[in-house]
Scaffold this active site. Structure first.
Site, PDB file in Angstrom:
ATOM      1  N   LYS A  22       0.796  -1.234   0.000  1.00 38.79           N
ATOM      2  CA  LYS A  22       0.000   0.000   0.000  1.00 38.79           C
ATOM      3  C   LYS A  22       0.832   1.291   0.000  1.00 38.79           C
ATOM      4  O   LYS A  22       0.409   2.304  -0.523  1.00 38.79           O
ATOM      5  CB  LYS A  22      -0.959   0.006   1.190  1.00 38.79           C
ATOM      6  CG  LYS A  22      -2.038  -1.061   1.024  1.00 38.79           C
ATOM      7  CD  LYS A  22      -3.325  -0.647   1.667  1.00 38.79           C
ATOM      8  CE  LYS A  22      -4.470  -1.542   1.229  1.00 38.79           C
ATOM      9  NZ  LYS A  22      -4.343  -2.923   1.737  1.00 38.79           N
ATOM     10  N   GLU A  67      -9.605   6.626   3.346  1.00 36.56           N
ATOM     11  CA  GLU A  67     -10.469   5.660   3.998  1.00 36.56           C
ATOM     12  C   GLU A  67      -9.609   4.471   4.403  1.00 36.56           C
ATOM     13  O   GLU A  67      -8.572   4.230   3.783  1.00 36.56           O
ATOM     14  CB  GLU A  67     -11.563   5.190   3.028  1.00 36.56           C
ATOM     15  CG  GLU A  67     -11.148   4.064   2.064  1.00 36.56           C
ATOM     16  CD  GLU A  67     -10.094   4.458   1.034  1.00 36.56           C
ATOM     17  OE1 GLU A  67      -9.923   5.671   0.804  1.00 36.56           O
ATOM     18  OE2 GLU A  67      -9.430   3.558   0.479  1.00 36.56           O
ATOM     19  N   SER A 127       1.750  -9.773  -0.791  1.00 36.71           N
ATOM     20  CA  SER A 127       1.365  -8.353  -0.717  1.00 36.71           C
ATOM     21  C   SER A 127       1.659  -7.704   0.635  1.00 36.71           C
ATOM     22  O   SER A 127       1.827  -6.491   0.709  1.00 36.71           O
ATOM     23  CB  SER A 127      -0.114  -8.193  -1.066  1.00 36.71           C
ATOM     24  OG  SER A 127      -0.923  -9.025  -0.256  1.00 36.71           O
TER      25      SER A 127
HETATM   26  C1  LIG Z   1      -5.203  -3.943   1.413  1.00 34.10           C
HETATM   27  C2  LIG Z   1      -4.476  -5.208   1.180  1.00 34.10           C
HETATM   28  C3  LIG Z   1      -4.841  -6.104   0.142  1.00 34.10           C
HETATM   29  C4  LIG Z   1      -6.038  -5.911  -0.724  1.00 34.10           C
HETATM   30  O1  LIG Z   1      -6.040  -4.791  -1.544  1.00 34.10           O
HETATM   31  P1  LIG Z   1      -5.753  -4.868  -3.098  1.00 34.10           P
HETATM   32  O2  LIG Z   1      -6.105  -3.512  -3.571  1.00 34.10           O
HETATM   33  O3  LIG Z   1      -6.637  -5.931  -3.669  1.00 34.10           O
HETATM   34  O4  LIG Z   1      -4.324  -5.203  -3.265  1.00 34.10           O
HETATM   35  C5  LIG Z   1      -4.065  -7.221  -0.057  1.00 34.10           C
HETATM   36  N1  LIG Z   1      -3.000  -7.493   0.727  1.00 34.10           N
HETATM   37  C6  LIG Z   1      -2.637  -6.679   1.732  1.00 34.10           C
HETATM   38  C7  LIG Z   1      -1.464  -7.054   2.567  1.00 34.10           C
HETATM   39  C8  LIG Z   1      -3.356  -5.513   2.001  1.00 34.10           C
HETATM   40  O5  LIG Z   1      -2.984  -4.718   3.015  1.00 34.10           O
END
Ligand SMILES: *Cc1c(COP(=O)(O)O)cnc(C)c1O
Length: 398
Positions: free
Chosen positions: A92, A114, A381
């Site tokens: 993010k 948000e 992610s």
């Molecule tokens: C917010 C988040 C997501 C989901 O958001 P996407 O916009 O689909 O990437 C996925 N993995 C993590 C670690 C997050 O913090």
């Protein structure tokens, strides 16, 4: 860039999806944002400053790691793109840093955001502090209760957290409040939207800020293995981490792409956040896309063990990629994700975010069918430290 990579069109549409469904008061702000973003994108000085901040503040480039022991369990050869190593713990920050730098360029002193679990709020509060911007984060009362630590992190970073007590008191309601704030203060405020969602130009802008994930991965994978991966896998909430990885490979038909949605307690239970299987088109938060709605067009409550995937709309570019068969979509349940969480922790010494665990769960389920000669690159992610309490609670250990 190919035509596919150049999407959306001038009106912000990806085929029949996307667009700009907002009150008149926001049209001007979005047009201004689109103009400013386009100019920044084409400005080498902006790109150079952004690259420097991504390197020294956020921690890019992130490595790719061959997950040797996890590969044995999965039955295919698995590599991880380590977005979990970034500052604040997830992908993010790529987007938060990009949009806050753009805010500074636009001469606006204030950002709003948000947040659901608090990850996007923390990333934006960090970037805002770095650039000296006032920051207000909207968060549902229910989410704030479940994620106290992130609320405190945001406050320590100097942000004001406004808890939203309407509707289901979660992410969707926080977005409504943020949009309301923006309508009244567009002159001095930029809305740092957290995924590839919302009205044009947000889906394309957020995608572009995350595109670095795939650009890095492409080079790193080629250097390590001598060719491109056979398969890319990423979890899909709004879809920003998946789009960030996939986009640099969009013209490589030989590279299969799989986005994994949250099946929660299972599709049949109705308690999930998988938009693709129902393929129901509607408008939510300014964009036309696949959403979870009832027969009357009311937004349904969603469920996932991972807050980041617990949202009723899919990014419009993903909806288009589905129709164009540029990407496949699948899903994993809470239970499968928890199992994958434990596997990666024990076999690789990495606690994955519960969101990312959905992508890992798909690999554990399908890996043996793919075979050990198949090279799979999973977007890790985020890290799972934020999920420890939730894992203990749902597995009955807390
Ligand atoms: C917010 C988040 C997501 C989901 O958001 P996407 O916009 O689909 O990437 C996925 N993995 C993590 C670690 C997050 O913090």
């Amino acid at each position: 860039m190919s035509d596919r990579q150049a999407a959306p069109d001038a009106t912000g549409h990806f085929g029949p999806y996307g667009g700009r469904f907002v009150p008149e008061t926001l049209v001007h702000a979005l047009e201004e944002l689109e103009r400013e973003y386009r100019a920044a994108k084409a400005d080498p000085a902006f790109q150079q400053e952004l690259a420097g901040i991504l390197k020294h503040f956020a921690g890019r480039p992130t490595p790719i790691l061959e997950a040797v022991r996890f590969s044995e369990a999965a039955g295919c050869r698995v590599f991880l793109k380590r977005e979990d190593l970034l500052h604040t713990g997830a992908h993010k920050i790529n987007n938060s840093v990009g949009q806050c730098l753009l805010t500074k360029r636009m001469g606006k002193p204030r950002v709003i955001a948000e947040t659901g679990a608090g990850q996007h709020g923390v990333a934006t509060a960090s970037a805002a502090a770095k650039f000296g911007l006032e920051c207000v984060v909207y968060m549902g009362v229910e989410d704030a209760r479940r994620q106290r630590l992130n609320v405190e992190r945001m406050k320590l970073l100097g942000a004001e957290v406004r808890e939203v007590d309407s509707g289901s008191k979660t992410l969707k309601d926080a977005v409504n409040e943020a949009m309301r704030d923006w309508v009244t203060r567009v002159r001095d405020t930029h809305y740092v939207l957290g995924s590839v969602l919302g009205p044009h130009p947000f889906p394309v802008m957020v995608r572009d800020f995350h595109r670095v994930i795939g650009l890095e991965a492409r080079e790193q994978f080629q250097a390590a293995v001598g060719k491109l991966p056979d398969l890319l896998v990423a979890c899909v909430g709004g879809g920003s981490n998946a789009m960030g990885l996939f986009h640099a490979f969009i013209d490589d038909a030989g590279v299969r792409k799989v986005g994994v949605e949250a099946a929660g307690h299972g599709l049949a239970s109705g308690k999930h956040a998988a938009r693709v299987p129902e393929h129901s088109v509607g408008v939510l938060h300014g964009t036309r896309t696949l959403i979870l709605q009832d027969a009357h067009g009311m937004i349904r409550e969603t469920h996932s063990v991972s807050a980041g995937l617990d949202y009723p709309a899919l990014g419009p570019e993903h909806a288009w990629m589905l129709d164009e068969k540029l990407c496949e979509y699948s899903h994993a349940t809470d239970e499968e994700a928890l199992h994958a969480f434990e596997k990666l922790s024990r076999l690789e010494g990495i606690l994955p975010a519960l969101e990312s665990s959905h992508a890992l769960a798909w690999v554990l389920r399908e890996g043996h069918r793919l075979g050990k000669d198949t090279n799979v690159l999973v977007n890790l992610s985020g890290r799972g430290d934020k999920d420890v309490a939730e894992v203990l609670r749902v597995t009955g250990r807390g």
